[in-house]
Design a protein around this motif. Structure first.
Motif, short mmCIF file in Angstrom:
data_model
loop_
_atom_site.label_atom_id
_atom_site.label_comp_id
_atom_site.label_asym_id
_atom_site.label_seq_id
_atom_site.Cartn_x
_atom_site.Cartn_y
_atom_site.Cartn_z
N ASP A 57 49.87 -4.69 -13.31
CA ASP A 57 50.69 -5.60 -12.29
C ASP A 57 49.91 -5.72 -10.90
O ASP A 57 50.22 -5.90 -10.01
CB ASP A 57 51.93 -4.59 -11.87
CG ASP A 57 51.77 -3.15 -11.50
OD1 ASP A 57 50.76 -2.58 -12.39
OD2 ASP A 57 52.06 -2.45 -10.64
N ASP A 75 42.71 8.77 -10.64
CA ASP A 75 43.54 7.45 -10.13
C ASP A 75 43.99 6.40 -11.20
O ASP A 75 44.57 5.44 -10.44
CB ASP A 75 42.78 7.00 -8.77
CG ASP A 75 43.76 7.17 -7.70
OD1 ASP A 75 44.34 8.33 -7.60
OD2 ASP A 75 43.64 6.44 -6.57
N ARG A 132 55.03 15.80 -11.08
CA ARG A 132 53.65 16.23 -11.27
C ARG A 132 53.34 17.59 -10.88
O ARG A 132 52.73 18.15 -11.39
CB ARG A 132 52.76 15.10 -10.22
CG ARG A 132 51.25 15.37 -10.51
CD ARG A 132 50.47 14.39 -10.16
NE ARG A 132 50.73 13.85 -8.71
CZ ARG A 132 50.31 12.55 -8.31
NH1 ARG A 132 49.62 11.85 -9.07
NH2 ARG A 132 50.38 12.33 -7.14
N GLY A 137 45.77 6.65 -13.36
CA GLY A 137 47.07 6.65 -13.94
C GLY A 137 47.47 7.65 -14.87
O GLY A 137 48.24 7.52 -15.50
N LYS A 138 46.69 8.68 -15.14
CA LYS A 138 46.67 9.66 -16.22
C LYS A 138 47.99 10.45 -15.94
O LYS A 138 48.64 10.57 -17.02
CB LYS A 138 45.43 10.48 -16.36
CG LYS A 138 45.46 11.32 -17.48
CD LYS A 138 43.99 12.05 -17.57
CE LYS A 138 43.98 13.37 -16.53
NZ LYS A 138 43.00 14.20 -17.00
N THR A 139 48.16 10.78 -14.77
CA THR A 139 49.41 11.64 -14.74
C THR A 139 50.64 10.96 -14.92
O THR A 139 51.48 11.39 -15.52
CB THR A 139 49.51 12.10 -13.19
OG1 THR A 139 48.13 12.77 -12.82
CG2 THR A 139 50.54 13.29 -12.88
N THR A 140 50.57 9.54 -14.31
CA THR A 140 51.65 8.79 -14.68
C THR A 140 51.87 8.56 -16.22
O THR A 140 53.01 8.53 -16.70
CB THR A 140 51.36 7.50 -13.97
OG1 THR A 140 50.83 7.40 -12.67
CG2 THR A 140 52.57 6.49 -13.71
N ARG A 178 58.59 11.38 -9.03
CA ARG A 178 57.45 11.27 -10.02
C ARG A 178 56.49 12.33 -9.50
O ARG A 178 55.80 13.34 -10.06
CB ARG A 178 56.70 10.08 -9.98
CG ARG A 178 55.61 9.93 -11.22
CD ARG A 178 55.00 8.64 -11.28
NE ARG A 178 54.05 8.57 -10.22
CZ ARG A 178 52.79 9.28 -10.07
NH1 ARG A 178 52.60 10.11 -11.39
NH2 ARG A 178 52.16 9.19 -9.15
#
Ligand code: G4P
Length: 534
Positions: free
Chosen positions: A142, A20, A50, A22-25, A46
């Motif tokens: 953010d 969670d 994925r 943000g690795k995939t992102t 996105r």
């Protein structure tokens, strides 16, 4: 281009993080900049993307975790990046560890709000053990977090690594204004509205000395920025590439992967700082020349794609130029083989590789020719010992529920054990050929069951066992055979016929050691086995 030039262009790395963060992102953004994928500018797209990029196993989709490792290659600014996607789940650390043996550096992704989390800690320990250089990206600026100074303190207190911020955030959460690049002294403005799309959004930048700056970011944040940067100058670490390359010092970057902010600032610096594959070559330079081909197998996976029912051995090229159909020797078996069907994998798509260079990962399909850790080379003098095997910590009895599928059952467990997913043990006194499985974590048993069903059509039953300790036995065969194990231990053989014993407690093990002074109770069958870090 020469082999040397090709090697210099390459960066082979893995991203380590807690689920969670943000690795995939981040992976998608890197691929996006590299032009490897087209991405529409929405979160929904996105999510679909994925599914297309990394979740190739049904089980991953069902559980929502990443089990298999993906190897992605993309080009960016004349560089070739090989990104090894390490599985994030706790139970897969053996596989993760093996994957990290193929990387030259790691990008540690930290969620600004959550800081250093358990899985990051474990993966960090593995990288540390391997001496991998680590680059830190603090994501989700953010969102509100404890603040950048607190994050740096956490890196030092929890992970024990000194850090050097390359850029510095201005505000966070709703007040996030951008980052100050300490090297160029430019302030890059964050513009949420410009994010989510397919482009880097750091284009808008002015000097920190620009009189307009306080007006743009507000007096308070400006004051804070000046204070923070002065503090970093006085009390912070100095940038030292040697220390970075030794894994003693981590360069830190701040950004927001979701909105594309800070990703290209990070990537550009990463390319200049991260080690090239030549560093690995340095270790064996007395044994081989740079144009001798050598590589090692760090991962084996069967049936990765149901449309291609085959087994793939992933090799990491260490030296030389790989060309299709070249003949190499597997140092372990001393057998010559032709590497005729090399593949590069991009999620479920495959393409045949014509050439590859140091740092590259190849998928080789020669069935049965490879075992984990094998070295393949045109020069017999080198044998890499990079990929460890692990001592299992949990055990279970596996039964085949359908007698007519015995052949498939046997083939399945053999292949899954060759992947290193589980280790097989046998009870020499038992008439049934049902194995006892050893693994690092219990989730692996579920994966074995699932894969036996999905890939070999075999329904199985798993019965967890209470044993937690394993010892390999060395001594007089007749004496070993005659040992009475009692109710808290059991005598078995490993898949190579070496006697082992499983115990429920250390005490039970110590008791047998005392009873049989002539027998050695080894923690591993050979030097190759390693205790897992973390
Ligand atoms: P993982 O692979 O490390 O598990 O993380 P992943 O990229 O799936 O990201 C986890 C969640 O964090 C996702 O939200 C993602 O959109 C969000 N995220 C990633 N980077 C940032 C960032 O820079 N800022 C903020 N605010 N959020 C970020 P989700 O709601 O779980 O999924 P989705 O609906 O976005 O797909």
């Amino acid at each position: 281009m020469s082999i040397e030039t090709e090697a210099k262009r390459r960066r082979t790395f893995a991203i380590i993080s807690h689920p969670d963060a943000g690795k995939t992102t981040l992976t998608e953004k890197l691929l996006l900049y590299g032009g490897a994928i087209q991405l529409a500018g929405s979160v929904k797209a996105r999510r679909n993307q994925r599914t297309a990029t990394s979740d190739w196993m049904e089980l991953e989709k069902q559980r929502g975790i990443s089990i298999t490792s993906t190897v992605l290659q993309f080009e960016y600014r004349d560089h070739v990046l090989n990104l090894l996607d390490t599985p994030g789940h706790d139970d897969f650390s053996a596989d993760t560890y093996r994957t990290l043996t193929a990387a030259d550096s790691a990008v540690m992704l930290i969620d600004n709000a959550s800081g250093v989390e358990t899985q990051t800690r474990k993966l960090f320990a593995v990288c540390k053990q391997r001496g991998l250089p680590i680059f830190t990206f603090v994501n989700k600026m953010d969102n509100e977090g404890p603040g950048p100074l607190a994050i740096l303190a956490e890196l030092e207190e929890v992970l024990g690594i000194r850090s050097v911020p390359i850029n510095w955030p201005i505000g966070q959460g709703v007040d996030f204004k951008g980052v100050f690049d300490r090297r160029t002294r430019m302030v890059h403005f964050y513009d949420k509205a410009a994010g989510f799309g397919a482009k880097a959004i750091e284009a808008n930048a002015i000097s920190i000395d620009d009189p307009e700056l306080p007006k743009i970011i507000g007096e308070n944040l400006y004051k804070q920025l000046i204070e923070d940067t002065e503090l970093l100058e006085v009390a912070g670490e100095e940038f030292d590439l040697d220390r970075v390359l030794k894994g003693d010092l981590t360069p830190v970057f701040f950004g927001s992967a979701l909105t594309n902010f800070g990703v290209s600032l990070f990537l550009n610096e990463f390319l200049t700082m991260a080690p090239t594959p030549e560093m690995r070559l340095e270790k064996v330079k007395d044994l081989i020349k740079t144009d001798d081909f050598s590589a090692f197998v760090f991962k084996i996976q069967a049936n990765m794609d149901p449309n291609h029912r085959d087994r793939i051995a992933f090799v990491r090229v260490v030296s030389g130029e790989f060309t299709k159909d070249m003949e190499v020797t597997n140092v372990r078996s001393a057998k010559k083989l032709k590497l005729s069907r090399p593949q590069r994998l991009f999620a479920q798509e495959r393409e045949t590789v014509e050439v590859a260079y140091p740092g590259d990962i190849l998928g080789l399909t020669n069935p049965g020719a490879f075992m984990l850790g094998d070295t393949v080379t045109t020069n017999l003098k080198v044998k890499y010992d990079e990929v460890p095997e692990f001592v299992p910590e949990v055990f279970a009895r596996l039964s085949n529920m359908d007698v007519s599928k015995l052949k498939n059952f046997e083939k399945g467990i053999e292949q899954l054990s060759q992947e290193g997913l589980i280790q097989l043990f046998w009870n020499p006194k038992s008439v049934s050929r049902e194995p006892i499985l050893g693994a690092i974590g219990r989730l692996q048993f579920e994966v074995v069951q699932y894969r036996l069903m999905a890939e070999y059509g075999v329904k199985t039953h798993i019965e967890p066992m209470v044993y937690e300790i394993i010892r390999w036995l060395d001594g007089d065969a007749a004496e070993i055979k005659g040992i009475y194990w009692g109710s808290s231990a059991v005598g078995l053989e490993d898949n190579y016929g070496v006697p082992v014993a499983l115990f429920t407690t250390e005490w039970g093990c110590a008791y047998q050691v005392e009873q049989h002074p002539k027998i050695k109770f080894l923690r591993s069958p050979g030097e190759k086995f390693t205790a897992l870090a973390g």
